[in-house]
Enzyme design. Structure first.
Site, PDB file in Angstrom:
ATOM      1  N   GLY A  10       0.826  -1.211   0.000  1.00  0.00           N
ATOM      2  CA  GLY A  10       0.000   0.000   0.000  1.00  0.00           C
ATOM      3  C   GLY A  10       0.855   1.255   0.000  1.00  0.00           C
ATOM      4  N   GLY A  13       3.049   1.673   3.590  1.00  0.00           N
ATOM      5  CA  GLY A  13       3.866   0.470   3.756  1.00  0.00           C
ATOM      6  C   GLY A  13       4.973   0.381   2.719  1.00  0.00           C
ATOM      7  N   THR A 129      -3.884   5.508  13.911  1.00  0.00           N
ATOM      8  CA  THR A 129      -4.302   6.788  13.340  1.00  0.00           C
ATOM      9  C   THR A 129      -4.786   7.764  14.409  1.00  0.00           C
ATOM     10  N   ASP A 130      -4.650   9.059  14.107  1.00  0.00           N
ATOM     11  CA  ASP A 130      -5.199  10.086  15.014  1.00  0.00           C
ATOM     12  C   ASP A 130      -6.726  10.010  15.089  1.00  0.00           C
ATOM     13  N   GLU A 131      -7.364   9.333  14.109  1.00  0.00           N
ATOM     14  CA  GLU A 131      -8.831   9.298  14.090  1.00  0.00           C
ATOM     15  C   GLU A 131      -9.414   8.536  15.284  1.00  0.00           C
ATOM     16  N   TYR A 153     -14.437   3.063  10.292  1.00  0.00           N
ATOM     17  CA  TYR A 153     -12.973   2.897  10.112  1.00  0.00           C
ATOM     18  C   TYR A 153     -12.255   3.208  11.417  1.00  0.00           C
ATOM     19  N   ALA A 154     -12.534   4.382  11.990  1.00  0.00           N
ATOM     20  CA  ALA A 154     -11.819   4.806  13.201  1.00  0.00           C
ATOM     21  C   ALA A 154     -12.112   3.848  14.355  1.00  0.00           C
ATOM     22  N   LYS A 157     -10.032   0.756  14.008  1.00  0.00           N
ATOM     23  CA  LYS A 157      -8.630   1.009  14.372  1.00  0.00           C
ATOM     24  C   LYS A 157      -8.488   1.138  15.897  1.00  0.00           C
ATOM     25  N   LEU A 193      -8.125  12.703  -0.300  1.00  0.00           N
ATOM     26  CA  LEU A 193      -8.319  14.087  -0.749  1.00  0.00           C
ATOM     27  C   LEU A 193      -7.217  14.599  -1.687  1.00  0.00           C
ATOM     28  N   PRO A 208     -14.301  18.123  -5.650  1.00  0.00           N
ATOM     29  CA  PRO A 208     -15.346  18.016  -4.625  1.00  0.00           C
ATOM     30  C   PRO A 208     -14.833  18.322  -3.219  1.00  0.00           C
ATOM     31  N   ARG A 276     -19.577  14.829   4.595  1.00  0.00           N
ATOM     32  CA  ARG A 276     -19.408  13.426   5.024  1.00  0.00           C
ATOM     33  C   ARG A 276     -20.220  13.231   6.311  1.00  0.00           C
ATOM     34  N   PRO A 277     -21.045  12.177   6.417  1.00  0.00           N
ATOM     35  CA  PRO A 277     -21.785  11.956   7.672  1.00  0.00           C
ATOM     36  C   PRO A 277     -20.806  11.775   8.844  1.00  0.00           C
TER      37      PRO A 277
HETATM   38  P1  NAD Z   1      -3.528   1.766   1.843  1.00  0.00           P
HETATM   39  O1  NAD Z   1      -5.002   1.640   1.745  1.00  0.00           O
HETATM   40  O2  NAD Z   1      -2.773   2.539   0.820  1.00  0.00           O
HETATM   41  O3  NAD Z   1      -2.850   0.316   1.887  1.00  0.00           O
HETATM   42  C1  NAD Z   1      -3.339  -0.721   2.671  1.00  0.00           C
HETATM   43  C2  NAD Z   1      -2.581  -1.991   2.273  1.00  0.00           C
HETATM   44  O4  NAD Z   1      -3.063  -3.062   3.088  1.00  0.00           O
HETATM   45  C3  NAD Z   1      -2.806  -2.406   0.824  1.00  0.00           C
HETATM   46  O5  NAD Z   1      -1.594  -2.823   0.231  1.00  0.00           O
HETATM   47  C4  NAD Z   1      -3.771  -3.574   0.934  1.00  0.00           C
HETATM   48  O6  NAD Z   1      -3.678  -4.495  -0.151  1.00  0.00           O
HETATM   49  C5  NAD Z   1      -3.341  -4.171   2.247  1.00  0.00           C
HETATM   50  N1  NAD Z   1      -4.404  -4.974   2.874  1.00  0.00           N
HETATM   51  C6  NAD Z   1      -5.693  -4.611   3.071  1.00  0.00           C
HETATM   52  N2  NAD Z   1      -6.365  -5.605   3.672  1.00  0.00           N
HETATM   53  C7  NAD Z   1      -5.474  -6.610   3.871  1.00  0.00           C
HETATM   54  C8  NAD Z   1      -5.561  -7.885   4.465  1.00  0.00           C
HETATM   55  N3  NAD Z   1      -6.719  -8.341   4.959  1.00  0.00           N
HETATM   56  N4  NAD Z   1      -4.453  -8.660   4.512  1.00  0.00           N
HETATM   57  C9  NAD Z   1      -3.272  -8.210   4.018  1.00  0.00           C
HETATM   58  N5  NAD Z   1      -3.144  -7.014   3.423  1.00  0.00           N
HETATM   59  C10 NAD Z   1      -4.225  -6.212   3.364  1.00  0.00           C
HETATM   60  O7  NAD Z   1      -3.259   2.324   3.300  1.00  0.00           O
HETATM   61  P2  NAD Z   1      -2.227   3.405   3.859  1.00  0.00           P
HETATM   62  O8  NAD Z   1      -2.798   4.749   3.650  1.00  0.00           O
HETATM   63  O9  NAD Z   1      -0.883   3.078   3.371  1.00  0.00           O
HETATM   64  O10 NAD Z   1      -2.335   3.089   5.423  1.00  0.00           O
HETATM   65  C11 NAD Z   1      -1.497   2.105   6.009  1.00  0.00           C
HETATM   66  C12 NAD Z   1      -1.774   2.052   7.495  1.00  0.00           C
HETATM   67  O11 NAD Z   1      -1.530   3.332   8.092  1.00  0.00           O
HETATM   68  C13 NAD Z   1      -3.207   1.689   7.865  1.00  0.00           C
HETATM   69  O12 NAD Z   1      -3.175   0.850   8.994  1.00  0.00           O
HETATM   70  C14 NAD Z   1      -3.854   3.024   8.217  1.00  0.00           C
HETATM   71  O13 NAD Z   1      -4.895   2.848   9.134  1.00  0.00           O
HETATM   72  C15 NAD Z   1      -2.676   3.761   8.819  1.00  0.00           C
HETATM   73  N6  NAD Z   1      -2.725   5.226   8.717  1.00  0.00           N
HETATM   74  C16 NAD Z   1      -2.929   5.816   7.489  1.00  0.00           C
HETATM   75  C17 NAD Z   1      -2.894   7.205   7.401  1.00  0.00           C
HETATM   76  C18 NAD Z   1      -3.110   7.922   6.083  1.00  0.00           C
HETATM   77  O14 NAD Z   1      -3.249   9.153   6.079  1.00  0.00           O
HETATM   78  N7  NAD Z   1      -3.106   7.247   4.945  1.00  0.00           N
HETATM   79  C19 NAD Z   1      -2.675   7.978   8.559  1.00  0.00           C
HETATM   80  C20 NAD Z   1      -2.480   7.325   9.778  1.00  0.00           C
HETATM   81  C21 NAD Z   1      -2.489   5.941   9.828  1.00  0.00           C
HETATM   82  O1  DAU Z   2      -6.054  11.218   9.960  1.00  0.00           O
HETATM   83  C1  DAU Z   2      -5.490  10.006   9.529  1.00  0.00           C
HETATM   84  C2  DAU Z   2      -6.417   9.386   8.510  1.00  0.00           C
HETATM   85  O2  DAU Z   2      -6.299  10.191   7.344  1.00  0.00           O
HETATM   86  C3  DAU Z   2      -6.091   7.929   8.197  1.00  0.00           C
HETATM   87  O3  DAU Z   2      -6.270   7.158   9.349  1.00  0.00           O
HETATM   88  C4  DAU Z   2      -7.003   7.416   7.072  1.00  0.00           C
HETATM   89  O4  DAU Z   2      -6.639   6.106   6.712  1.00  0.00           O
HETATM   90  C5  DAU Z   2      -6.848   8.332   5.873  1.00  0.00           C
HETATM   91  O5  DAU Z   2      -7.762   7.943   4.857  1.00  0.00           O
HETATM   92  C6  DAU Z   2      -7.124   9.786   6.268  1.00  0.00           C
HETATM   93  O6  DAU Z   2      -8.512   9.960   6.628  1.00  0.00           O
HETATM   94  P1  DAU Z   2      -9.315  11.288   6.223  1.00  0.00           P
HETATM   95  O7  DAU Z   2     -10.749  10.977   6.201  1.00  0.00           O
HETATM   96  O8  DAU Z   2      -8.873  12.451   7.026  1.00  0.00           O
HETATM   97  O9  DAU Z   2      -8.726  11.493   4.733  1.00  0.00           O
HETATM   98  P2  DAU Z   2      -9.426  11.845   3.331  1.00  0.00           P
HETATM   99  O10 DAU Z   2      -8.310  12.066   2.373  1.00  0.00           O
HETATM  100  O11 DAU Z   2     -10.484  10.898   2.975  1.00  0.00           O
HETATM  101  O12 DAU Z   2     -10.090  13.245   3.663  1.00  0.00           O
HETATM  102  C7  DAU Z   2      -9.324  14.340   4.127  1.00  0.00           C
HETATM  103  C8  DAU Z   2     -10.285  15.479   4.386  1.00  0.00           C
HETATM  104  O13 DAU Z   2     -10.805  15.922   3.127  1.00  0.00           O
HETATM  105  C9  DAU Z   2     -11.474  15.080   5.229  1.00  0.00           C
HETATM  106  O14 DAU Z   2     -11.840  16.166   6.066  1.00  0.00           O
HETATM  107  C10 DAU Z   2     -12.583  14.831   4.201  1.00  0.00           C
HETATM  108  C11 DAU Z   2     -12.232  15.812   3.089  1.00  0.00           C
HETATM  109  N1  DAU Z   2     -12.606  15.379   1.717  1.00  0.00           N
HETATM  110  C12 DAU Z   2     -12.206  14.145   1.306  1.00  0.00           C
HETATM  111  C13 DAU Z   2     -12.535  13.691   0.043  1.00  0.00           C
HETATM  112  C14 DAU Z   2     -12.122  12.313  -0.415  1.00  0.00           C
HETATM  113  C15 DAU Z   2     -13.294  16.235   0.875  1.00  0.00           C
HETATM  114  O15 DAU Z   2     -13.618  17.379   1.249  1.00  0.00           O
HETATM  115  N2  DAU Z   2     -13.603  15.795  -0.381  1.00  0.00           N
HETATM  116  C16 DAU Z   2     -13.273  14.553  -0.830  1.00  0.00           C
HETATM  117  O16 DAU Z   2     -13.613  14.207  -1.987  1.00  0.00           O
END
Ligand code: NAD
Ligand code: DAU
Length: 348
Positions: A10, A13, A129-131, A153-154, A157, A193, A208, A276-277
């Site tokens: 991902g 990772g 996550t901070d969520e 989701y939150a 986690k 986003l 959006p 978003r709800p």
């Molecule tokens: P991502 O969605 O890009 O990647 C997730 C990866 O996990 C993918 O490669 C997917 O194939 C794999 N995966 C999903 N389900 C699986 C399963 N059942 N078995 C094995 N592999 C599986 O996610 P990301 O944004 O890289 O996030 C990685 C981690 O960091 C997550 O745990 C997420 O909660 C956490 N996190 C993300 C953010 C963010 O802003 N993206 C912030 C804080 C924490």
């Molecule tokens: O805070 C850490 C989290 O950040 C991670 O744990 C999650 O895995 C990661 O997806 C992310 O969650 P958010 O919901 O904060 O991220 P997202 O990019 O979906 O949205 C960021 C902000 O933008 C949020 O307030 C919703 C808003 N948004 C998002 C989308 C997709 C929009 O306004 N329009 C959009 O189309």
């Protein structure tokens, strides 16, 4: 160290794998289910490295996890030292539409990994996550703030974090948790986003923005968060949580306007749509505890965002198959309109 890296195909990772393999000389076995968000291409630059191996499998499958734990990256290598778990269903909007996969991977999957870590006496790091803290209008969350997750989701986690802590307490697991704020950078799936807005801007699609767009996120560059997880792996104490937040807060509408300025998109393409709800208004993390282990974020948002726009502009072959695949159907369901398929226009 020899690490079983779950979810390494991902976004975050794959950066963690790169940093640990190439800068720390760790040995890495990735276990990944390759969901819509996971791609072998994210690891293409590591394939063939003698200390790298990939296993296709699911963390919720004890058989797959045991298979991965018996896969040497290099023949005759010593057993594993650690499991680092990035694997998760990660998109809040998808969890609101359907939570089942989130429970299966984020909760049941984490439990399978914890059982394996206990059985094989491995160090364990859970990426969180901070969520899990919910929304905060003013001030910052510390690791002692109560958990108040808003979305499925939150909640999944937060549940996983509690499972990890319970295994430290009850089974003596050497487990730590690293909670990150919003990551951005290369290879992020465009449902999130920043890449969504960049790609829509490059295609003259509408941009959006949920509700008034005044929701605030604490942006951290993906390489900074990956190195925070690495420091927690090396230095984190058992049963401890470490927050890792980015250096810059920004309201969503300001993020979108900055991307408009970095591309040749029209400001008129910004569209405020239904909120978003249960949308959390603001996230903010205190990172003092992980800073005390020696961690510092290095990338400021202004520079990191400009570099990210440039990366998406220059890496059409990375996102083109995504934008013409599963993502198109997802986008239409979520935004009630199709993506335009016209050619990307040039940027400044
Ligand atoms: P991502 O969605 O890009 O990647 C997730 C990866 O996990 C993918 O490669 C997917 O194939 C794999 N995966 C999903 N389900 C699986 C399963 N059942 N078995 C094995 N592999 C599986 O996610 P990301 O944004 O890289 O996030 C990685 C981690 O960091 C997550 O745990 C997420 O909660 C956490 N996190 C993300 C953010 C963010 O802003 N993206 C912030 C804080 C924490
Ligand atoms: O805070 C850490 C989290 O950040 C991670 O744990 C999650 O895995 C990661 O997806 C992310 O969650 P958010 O919901 O904060 O991220 P997202 O990019 O979906 O949205 C960021 C902000 O933008 C949020 O307030 C919703 C808003 N948004 C998002 C989308 C997709 C929009 O306004 N329009 C959009 O189309």
């Amino acid at each position: 160290m020899k690490i079983l890296l779950c979810g390494g195909a991902g976004f975050i990772g794959s950066h963690f794998a790169t940093i640990r393999l190439l800068q720390h000389n760790d040995s890495i076995v990735v276990l990944d289910k390759l969901t819509y968000a996971g791609r072998r291409q994210n690891l293409a630059h590591l394939e063939g490295h003698p200390s790298f191996a990939f296993v296709h499998g699911a963390i919720e499958s004890p058989k797959d996890v045991q298979r991965a734990l018996s896969a040497p990256a290099r023949a005759g290598e010593p057993p594993f030292d650690a499991i680092v778990n990035f694997a998760a269903e990660t998109h809040v909007d998808r969890s609101i539409a359907a939570a089942h996969d989130f429970i299966q991977t984020n909760l049941l999957g984490t439990n399978v990994l914890l059982e394996a870590a206990i059985q094989h006496r491995l160090r364990y790091v859970q990426v969180s996550t901070d969520e899990v803290y919910g929304s905060i209008e003013e001030g910052t969350f510390t690791e002692l703030s109560p958990l108040a997750p808003s979305s499925p989701y939150a909640a999944s986690k937060a549940g996983a974090d509690l499972l990890v802590l319970s295994c430290c307490h009850t089974h003596g697991l050497h487990g730590s948790i690293c909670r990150g704020s919003n990551n951005y950078g290369p290879r992020q799936y465009p449902e999130k986003l920043i890449p969504l807005i960049i790609l829509n801007a490059l295609h003259n699609d509408p941009l959006p923005v949920y509700g008034d767009g005044r929701q605030v996120r604490n942006w951290i560059h993906v390489t900074d968060f990956a190195s925070a997880v690495g420091i927690v792996l090396e230095e984190g104490a058992p049963g401890e949580v470490y927050n890792a937040g980015g250096p810059d807060e920004c309201a969503n509408i300001d993020v979108v306007e900055r991307i408009v300025a970095l591309t040749s998109a029209s400001p008129d393409s910004i569209e405020h749509i239904a909120d978003r709800p249960g949308h959390d208004r603001r996230y903010s993390l205190s990172s003092e505890k992980v800073r005390a282990l020696g961690w510092r974020p290095r990338v400021r948002f202004n520079q990191g965002l400009a570099d990210t726009v440039a990366w998406y502009r220059d890496n059409v072959s990375w996102w083109e198959p995504i934008r013409s695949g599963e993502y198109r159907a997802y986008y239409e369901r979520q935004y009630d309109k199709p993506l335009r398929s016209g050619p990307a226009h040039s940027t400044q």
